[in-house]
Design a protein around this motif. Structure first.
Motif, PDB file in Angstrom:
ATOM      1  N   THR A  30       0.837  -1.202   0.000  1.00 22.69           N
ATOM      2  CA  THR A  30       0.000   0.000   0.000  1.00 22.69           C
ATOM      3  C   THR A  30       0.876   1.258   0.000  1.00 22.69           C
ATOM      4  O   THR A  30       2.088   1.195   0.170  1.00 22.69           O
ATOM      5  N   LYS A  31       0.240   2.404  -0.176  1.00 24.10           N
ATOM      6  CA  LYS A  31       0.883   3.724  -0.058  1.00 24.10           C
ATOM      7  C   LYS A  31       2.072   3.899  -1.010  1.00 24.10           C
ATOM      8  O   LYS A  31       3.048   4.584  -0.700  1.00 24.10           O
ATOM      9  N   ILE A  32       1.985   3.238  -2.154  1.00 22.28           N
ATOM     10  CA  ILE A  32       3.051   3.374  -3.158  1.00 22.28           C
ATOM     11  C   ILE A  32       3.170   4.836  -3.612  1.00 22.28           C
ATOM     12  O   ILE A  32       4.279   5.338  -3.883  1.00 22.28           O
ATOM     13  N   ASP A  33       2.045   5.523  -3.692  1.00 24.59           N
ATOM     14  CA  ASP A  33       2.041   6.915  -4.150  1.00 24.59           C
ATOM     15  C   ASP A  33       2.604   7.877  -3.109  1.00 24.59           C
ATOM     16  O   ASP A  33       2.820   9.056  -3.397  1.00 24.59           O
ATOM     17  N   LEU A  34       2.874   7.377  -1.892  1.00 29.96           N
ATOM     18  CA  LEU A  34       3.383   8.249  -0.822  1.00 29.96           C
ATOM     19  C   LEU A  34       4.874   8.035  -0.566  1.00 29.96           C
ATOM     20  O   LEU A  34       5.414   8.569   0.412  1.00 29.96           O
ATOM     21  N   MET A  35       5.550   7.273  -1.422  1.00 23.83           N
ATOM     22  CA  MET A  35       6.973   7.029  -1.249  1.00 23.83           C
ATOM     23  C   MET A  35       7.786   8.294  -1.525  1.00 23.83           C
ATOM     24  O   MET A  35       7.341   9.187  -2.267  1.00 23.83           O
ATOM     25  N   ASP A  36       8.973   8.371  -0.904  1.00 24.06           N
ATOM     26  CA  ASP A  36       9.847   9.530  -1.128  1.00 24.06           C
ATOM     27  C   ASP A  36      10.219   9.642  -2.602  1.00 24.06           C
ATOM     28  O   ASP A  36      10.356   8.621  -3.303  1.00 24.06           O
ATOM     29  N   LYS A  37      10.417  10.870  -3.057  1.00 20.81           N
ATOM     30  CA  LYS A  37      10.824  11.093  -4.455  1.00 20.81           C
ATOM     31  C   LYS A  37      12.154  10.403  -4.722  1.00 20.81           C
ATOM     32  O   LYS A  37      13.054  10.413  -3.884  1.00 20.81           O
ATOM     33  N   GLY A  38      12.253   9.800  -5.887  1.00 19.62           N
ATOM     34  CA  GLY A  38      13.490   9.113  -6.248  1.00 19.62           C
ATOM     35  C   GLY A  38      13.513   7.667  -5.808  1.00 19.62           C
ATOM     36  O   GLY A  38      14.480   6.937  -6.085  1.00 19.62           O
ATOM     37  N   THR A  39      12.467   7.221  -5.096  1.00 18.60           N
ATOM     38  CA  THR A  39      12.398   5.818  -4.676  1.00 18.60           C
ATOM     39  C   THR A  39      11.166   5.176  -5.316  1.00 18.60           C
ATOM     40  O   THR A  39      10.221   5.856  -5.714  1.00 18.60           O
ATOM     41  N   ASN A  40      11.205   3.847  -5.421  1.00 17.93           N
ATOM     42  CA  ASN A  40      10.047   3.112  -5.939  1.00 17.93           C
ATOM     43  C   ASN A  40      10.007   1.718  -5.318  1.00 17.93           C
ATOM     44  O   ASN A  40      10.921   1.319  -4.590  1.00 17.93           O
ATOM     45  N   ALA A  41       8.943   0.994  -5.610  1.00 19.60           N
ATOM     46  CA  ALA A  41       8.718  -0.328  -4.992  1.00 19.60           C
ATOM     47  C   ALA A  41       8.848  -1.458  -5.997  1.00 19.60           C
ATOM     48  O   ALA A  41       8.336  -2.556  -5.768  1.00 19.60           O
ATOM     49  N   VAL A  42       9.568  -1.210  -7.110  1.00 23.44           N
ATOM     50  CA  VAL A  42       9.663  -2.210  -8.174  1.00 23.44           C
ATOM     51  C   VAL A  42      10.311  -3.503  -7.669  1.00 23.44           C
ATOM     52  O   VAL A  42       9.855  -4.613  -7.981  1.00 23.44           O
ATOM     53  N   ASP A  43      11.383  -3.398  -6.884  1.00 21.68           N
ATOM     54  CA  ASP A  43      12.070  -4.599  -6.393  1.00 21.68           C
ATOM     55  C   ASP A  43      11.140  -5.475  -5.545  1.00 21.68           C
ATOM     56  O   ASP A  43      11.199  -6.714  -5.612  1.00 21.68           O
ATOM     57  N   ILE A  44      10.285  -4.833  -4.768  1.00 18.49           N
ATOM     58  CA  ILE A  44       9.341  -5.606  -3.941  1.00 18.49           C
ATOM     59  C   ILE A  44       8.270  -6.234  -4.831  1.00 18.49           C
ATOM     60  O   ILE A  44       7.975  -7.431  -4.736  1.00 18.49           O
ATOM     61  N   LEU A  45       7.689  -5.430  -5.731  1.00 16.56           N
ATOM     62  CA  LEU A  45       6.590  -5.905  -6.560  1.00 16.56           C
ATOM     63  C   LEU A  45       7.025  -7.009  -7.523  1.00 16.56           C
ATOM     64  O   LEU A  45       6.211  -7.866  -7.906  1.00 16.56           O
ATOM     65  N   GLU A  46       8.291  -7.010  -7.900  1.00 18.18           N
ATOM     66  CA  GLU A  46       8.795  -8.059  -8.802  1.00 18.18           C
ATOM     67  C   GLU A  46       9.395  -9.234  -8.037  1.00 18.18           C
ATOM     68  O   GLU A  46       9.932 -10.168  -8.629  1.00 18.18           O
ATOM     69  N   GLY A  47       9.283  -9.199  -6.694  1.00 20.87           N
ATOM     70  CA  GLY A  47       9.674 -10.349  -5.875  1.00 20.87           C
ATOM     71  C   GLY A  47      11.150 -10.479  -5.598  1.00 20.87           C
ATOM     72  O   GLY A  47      11.600 -11.539  -5.163  1.00 20.87           O
ATOM     73  N   ARG A  48      11.926  -9.406  -5.825  1.00 18.18           N
ATOM     74  CA  ARG A  48      13.374  -9.504  -5.578  1.00 18.18           C
ATOM     75  C   ARG A  48      13.710  -9.208  -4.114  1.00 18.18           C
ATOM     76  O   ARG A  48      14.643  -9.797  -3.551  1.00 18.18           O
ATOM     77  N   SER A  49      12.968  -8.327  -3.467  1.00 13.10           N
ATOM     78  CA  SER A  49      13.249  -7.983  -2.063  1.00 13.10           C
ATOM     79  C   SER A  49      12.781  -9.080  -1.118  1.00 13.10           C
ATOM     80  O   SER A  49      13.480  -9.452  -0.173  1.00 13.10           O
ATOM     81  N   TYR A  50      11.579  -9.595  -1.364  1.00 12.73           N
ATOM     82  CA  TYR A  50      11.046 -10.682  -0.533  1.00 12.73           C
ATOM     83  C   TYR A  50      10.111 -11.510  -1.411  1.00 12.73           C
ATOM     84  O   TYR A  50       9.051 -11.065  -1.819  1.00 12.73           O
ATOM     85  N   LYS A  51      10.549 -12.742  -1.706  1.00 14.09           N
ATOM     86  CA  LYS A  51       9.827 -13.573  -2.666  1.00 14.09           C
ATOM     87  C   LYS A  51       8.733 -14.379  -1.986  1.00 14.09           C
ATOM     88  O   LYS A  51       8.941 -14.968  -0.933  1.00 14.09           O
ATOM     89  N   LEU A  52       7.557 -14.371  -2.613  1.00 12.41           N
ATOM     90  CA  LEU A  52       6.443 -15.221  -2.191  1.00 12.41           C
ATOM     91  C   LEU A  52       6.063 -16.143  -3.351  1.00 12.41           C
ATOM     92  O   LEU A  52       6.493 -15.936  -4.493  1.00 12.41           O
ATOM     93  N   GLN A  53       5.262 -17.168  -3.062  1.00  9.13           N
ATOM     94  CA  GLN A  53       4.817 -18.081  -4.126  1.00  9.13           C
ATOM     95  C   GLN A  53       3.920 -17.350  -5.126  1.00  9.13           C
ATOM     96  O   GLN A  53       3.871 -17.701  -6.297  1.00  9.13           O
ATOM     97  N   PHE A  54       3.204 -16.330  -4.634  1.00  6.53           N
ATOM     98  CA  PHE A  54       2.282 -15.566  -5.489  1.00  6.53           C
ATOM     99  C   PHE A  54       2.826 -14.154  -5.697  1.00  6.53           C
ATOM    100  O   PHE A  54       3.492 -13.610  -4.808  1.00  6.53           O
ATOM    101  N   PRO A  55       2.545 -13.545  -6.848  1.00  5.13           N
ATOM    102  CA  PRO A  55       3.092 -12.200  -7.123  1.00  5.13           C
ATOM    103  C   PRO A  55       2.552 -11.151  -6.150  1.00  5.13           C
ATOM    104  O   PRO A  55       1.396 -11.212  -5.725  1.00  5.13           O
ATOM    105  N   TRP A  56       3.402 -10.201  -5.813  1.00  2.92           N
ATOM    106  CA  TRP A  56       2.981  -9.054  -5.017  1.00  2.92           C
ATOM    107  C   TRP A  56       2.009  -8.195  -5.822  1.00  2.92           C
ATOM    108  O   TRP A  56       2.104  -8.105  -7.055  1.00  2.92           O
ATOM    109  N   VAL A  57       1.103  -7.545  -5.119  1.00  2.98           N
ATOM    110  CA  VAL A  57       0.155  -6.637  -5.766  1.00  2.98           C
ATOM    111  C   VAL A  57       0.264  -5.276  -5.085  1.00  2.98           C
ATOM    112  O   VAL A  57       0.196  -5.180  -3.857  1.00  2.98           O
ATOM    113  N   GLY A  58       0.445  -4.229  -5.889  1.00  5.65           N
ATOM    114  CA  GLY A  58       0.482  -2.871  -5.357  1.00  5.65           C
ATOM    115  C   GLY A  58      -0.881  -2.208  -5.488  1.00  5.65           C
ATOM    116  O   GLY A  58      -1.598  -2.447  -6.468  1.00  5.65           O
TER     117      GLY A  58
END
Length: 529
Positions: free
Chosen positions: A175-203
């Protein structure tokens, strides 16, 4: 397939109405066996907004709307307006053509501090409740984490990792992807590189508090959410699997598949529980005769169940009886050296009393009649007391017999006995020399050792014969003798029912109706697949 989720929703509503939601039930419950999606997240993680976005309605208690107020009032009824928590579920059905068919369980938000009016234990209480729910193998975990905080500190990820370390039944929502600091993003999490689950992350992008205050509706909010992911350079390549609308459809499809795979297990559980419920209803439903003979017959039918449970403990079918042999192996040798020998009798008596109490608690028939339960328990303990006294007499008699073997005359003749090293030609003074005293000491020590070895074999036989065997054979004989002397009124008092137990047949009948209805509907769905 969508009728599967509708069926589960219907059964869950019925379970809630009957209070059949897995709380301290002696029988397995449908509630625990039904697949459900539990929403887990820390306070201020956006958990409530995710729920409302999936459902497409404002309903959680954050304002003054009618539905919110009803939830708040129901919560107050359960917790007494104490800001406490309750494991009793509030079942809310929302019907709309704009949402998918889905079952969600909103658990309390994990927190790190108690607010004013809450006990200090509330932090651990909430965690225990969440943990107890998501530990169930049929639970699908929807772990909500805010993107503007370090994922390593996420309460939802921390607890779901402990319960589901392989991530086999965990869906991650950011959640709160739109409230992240400028210059940062959540791509690594959403693509499963930061913390991998059996099912894809959803933003997801939820409505802000300002949007809620301005009454921005869900349709507009979802449109704006789609546009955010489609137009963001960082997330446009993921846009087709982002957003609350996609999340709802994905969860609905997954829940359908899980329910489908659980149907055989549900059918088996329901069939077995129906048999158990019918059996218990049959036992509880037997009317008590009005005459003394009929009441006596009822009591004589109930007591053997307790007697049988007690015997099964002694025979090793149920646990506990093996402790008696521990007394003979460990306590008796010490008692023979330091005394008293009858300590073994008391130790076995204590074990037998414990087994009586265990057998009492295991005898369901006695729970219906508290007065009879007390009388049977007292009679059994009194019988054990009588057996203990008889066993003590027998044990002390064995010891006395061994003590009486070496007499004063034996030691008087010892100095003159050539076979035992004596010399009849010695003077009276010479006879009682050091050699004689050593022979006395050696003889006594040998006899003591021989006696202890003999008593180690004979005392257990005596104790088992006098206490264990007799308890198995005649524990309630005296009770039955006295029972036959009682008048109808006295027998009737023994059969006074516990008010809570009197309500049990009604509750069981309602529950049986639920299970029979569920059986018919699940069978119909299974045949239509």
């Amino acid at each position: 397939m969508e009728n599967l989720i509708t069926l589960v929703n219907k059964i869950q509503r019925a379970c809630t109405a009957l209070g059949d939601h897995g709380e301290e039930s002696a029988l397995p419950t449908l509630w625990d066996s039904l697949p459900a999606i539990a929403v887990v997240g820390g306070q201020s993680s956006g958990k409530s907004s995710v729920l409302e976005s999936i459902v497409g309605k404002d309903f959680l208690p954050r304002g003054a709307a009618a539905v919110r107020q009803e939830i708040s009032d129901e919560t107050d009824r359960e917790t007494g307006r104490t800001k406490q928590i309750s494991s009793v579920p509030i079942h809310l059905s929302i019907f709309s053509p704009n949402v998918v068919n889905l079952t969600l369980v909103d658990l309390p938000g994990l927190t790190k501090v108690a607010v004013e009016g809450q006990p200090e234990s509330i932090v651990q209480d909430i965690e225990n409740m969440v943990r107890a729910f998501i530990e169930k193998p049929n639970c699908i975990i929807l772990a909500i984490s805010p993107a503007n905080q370090d994922l390593a500190t996420s309460d939802a990820i921390k607890i779901s990792r402990e319960i589901d370390p392989k991530g086999e039944r965990t869906f991650g929502v950011l959640t709160k992807i739109d409230l992240m600091d400028k210059g940062t993003n959540a791509v690594d999490i959403l693509e499963g590189r930061s913390y991998k689950l059996q099912f894809p992350w959803v933003g997801v992008v939820n409505r802000s508090q300002a949007d809620i205050n301005k009454s921005v509706d869900m349709i507009a909010a979802r449109r704006r959410e789609r546009e955010y992911f489609q137009n963001s350079p960082e997330y446009s390549h993921l846009a087709n699997r982002m957003g609350s609308e996609y999340l709802g459809k994905m969860l609905s499809k997954h829940l359908e598949n899980v329910i489908k795979s659980r149907i055989p297990g549900l059918q088996s559980l329901i069939s077995k529980t129906i048999i158990d419920l019918e059996g218990e209803l049959s036992r509880l439903g037997k009317p008590i005769a009005a005459d003394a003979g009929g009441k006596l017959y009822t009591i004589m039918e109930i007591c053997p169940a307790f007697d049988q449970n007690f015997k099964e403990h002694l025979d090793g079918i149920r646990p506990g009886g093996e402790k008696i042999y521990g007394v003979f192996d460990n306590q008796l040798p010490a008692a023979l050296k330091r005394g008293p020998a009858e300590a073994a009798v008391d130790a076995v008596h204590s074990i037998l009393k414990d087994l009586v109490h265990k057998a009492m608690s295991e005898t369901m028939e006695l729970k219906q009649y508290p007065t009879l339960r007390v009388e049977v328990g007292n009679a059994a303990v009194e019988s054990l007391e009588r057996l203990r006294e008889e066993s003590k007499k027998a044990t002390l008699q064995l010891v006395d017999m061994e003590c009486g073997y070496l007499t004063v005359e034996f030691f008087r003749k010892l100095p003159q006995d050539i076979e035992k090293g004596g010399n009849p030609t010695h003077s009276l003074f010479d006879r009682y020399n050091d050699s004689y005293l050593r022979r006395v000491g050696s003889t006594v020590l040998s006899y003591v050792n021989m006696t202890c070895a003999s008593l180690r074999n004979s005392i257990p036989k005596s104790v088992v014969y006098c206490q264990v065997r007799e308890a198995k054979r005649s524990l309630l004989d005296f009770f039955f003798t006295e029972l036959g002397k009682k008048e109808s009124k006295q027998l009737g008092k023994l059969l006074d029912e516990d008010p809570a137990v009197m309500q049990r047949p009604t509750n069981l009948a309602k529950r049986l109706e639920l299970y029979r209805s569920a059986q018919e509907e699940i069978d119909a769905v299974a045949w239509s697949k």
